[in-house]
Write an enzyme that holds these catalytic residues in place. Structure first.
Site, PDB file in Angstrom:
ATOM      1  CE  LYS A 119      62.932  -6.755 -52.678  1.00  0.00           C
ATOM      2  NZ  LYS A 119      62.936  -5.621 -53.592  1.00  0.00           N
ATOM      3  CE  LYS A 201      63.344  -3.499 -46.154  1.00  0.00           C
ATOM      4  NZ  LYS A 201      64.056  -2.886 -47.226  1.00  0.00           N
ATOM      5  CE  LYS A 204      58.461   2.022 -51.435  1.00  0.00           C
ATOM      6  NZ  LYS A 204      59.651   1.277 -51.624  1.00  0.00           N
TER       7      LYS A 204
END
Ligand code: TYM
Length: 337
Positions: A119, A201, A204
């Site tokens: 992130k 992965k 969303k």
């Protein structure tokens, strides 16, 4: 008393961030198992809105997504009569214990977290302290409820390990305060990959809409996304190294139909990828349709949703309150009365 202790059900706890509509990955890796565990265990599930603040959010969107996430949990079969369902920020003990635990978490431990590395690479302009400290808050979520088992997808394994380490460390200093939890990973669907880049992965927050299936996608959209899914230049539906796209589609198909990889290979022998993609798309669409319908029904009843999360917050505050009171006493915080 002994008999009462034996009858006490194990405590399950898990959470999901309201950063957008849940994906098929969230559903197969987590929420589907949560629903299945409700009868056997004492379950608590929550919308992790505080965690979502680690990435910059539009306030109106976050509010909307939090309500939707709560409704989606119910639509996916989490029953507020059986399970404790709530929104994280409604229970202040999460932030309180998160802070306390962050004082027992080492810089080196947090630096090793792959989610933090990923992130911070993705949001270079906003590598904030919350993003770094995310796992301490997650540990607080879990330890407040004295959870035995935490059903999550494989991507959360490292955070679970850290939670265990923190519980053991804290108990080592202050005595038995926390239950040391175990991760619970579904055999099938624990890692659903992107349909456009099957080495990543399914997420969303992916900017490519074709990369993920939202659990509210209409059947035609779902089938189209599967038709476009990246595969390989071979023709055999077989699970093996180097066939990431097909392996992912087989994992999804197997998670929904319960068929083994060998059975799937036999079923599509000589039929090619087109037929297989259609079959995967169709079974996913059939699985998600009742959830989409129930969601739209629930979203029309705001009063019901509000009452459900209010009740959830009340019960959660009671349960979490017992642990936080004990923790404060142990570390030496002066009580107000
Ligand atoms: P989140 O919101 O990213 O995801 C919610 C759950 O979905 C699982 N998941 C997946 N499983 C399989 N394949 C995928 N592609 C996939 N993507 C997501 C995740 O593993 C997770 O179980 N940090 C957590 C939220 C959280 C939490 C907690 C969880 C906060 N506190 C305490 C458990 C206990 C998260 O960001 O999940």
């Amino acid at each position: 008393m002994e008999q009462q202790r034996q009858e006490k059900k194990q405590v399950i706890l898990s959470g999901i961030q309201p950063t957008g509509v849940f994906t098929l990955g969230n559903y197969l890796g987590a929420v589907r198992n949560w629903r299945a565990m409700q009868d056997e265990f004492d379950c608590a599930y929550f919308v992790a809105d505080l965690h979502s603040l680690t990435v910059r959010q539009d306030p109106a969107e976050l509010k909307k997504h939090s309500l939707e996430a709560f409704a989606l949990l119910l639509a996916a079969g989490i029953d507020p009569e059986k399970s404790l369902v709530f929104i994280q920020s409604h229970v202040p003990a999460h932030a309180e214990l998160g802070w306390i635990l962050s004082c027992y978490t080492q810089f080196g431990e947090l630096s090793r977290m792959t989610q933090f590395k990923d992130k911070s690479a993705k949001h270079k302009d906003n590598i904030n302290a919350g993003l770094f400290d995310y796992p301490s808050l997650m540990a607080a979520d879990i330890l407040l409820y004295q959870a035995d088992l935490v059903p999550v997808g494989a991507d959360q394994r490292q955070h679970l390990e850290l939670t265990r380490d923190l519980a053991i460390r804290f108990n080592g200093i202050y005595g038995d305060v926390f239950k040391v939890p175990d991760g619970y990973y579904s055999k099938n669907g624990a890692r659903v990959m992107s349909l456009q880049d099957p080495t990543k992965k399914m997420s969303k927050s992916d900017t490519n809409q074709n990369a993920f299936i939202s659990i509210l996608d209409e059947p035609a959209v779902i089938i189209n996304k599967f038709k476009r899914a990246v595969t390989d230049s071979e023709t055999e539906v077989a699970f093996r190294e180097g066939k990431d796209g097909i392996n992912n589609l087989m994992t999804i198909y197997s998670a929904i139909t319960g068929k083994t990889m060998d059975e799937i290979t036999a079923e599509f022998s000589g039929r090619g990828y087109g037929d297989f993609k259609m079959a995967v798309g169709t079974c996913v669409a059939e699985t998600l349709t009742p959830i989409r319908e129930e969601f739209s029904h629930l979203m029309k009843d705001r009063a019901y949703l509000q009452e459900a999360y209010r009740k959830g917050a009340e019960t959660a505050a009671y349960v979490a309150g017992k642990t936080i009171a004990k923790v404060k006493k142990k570390v030496g915080l002066l009580p107000v009365k």
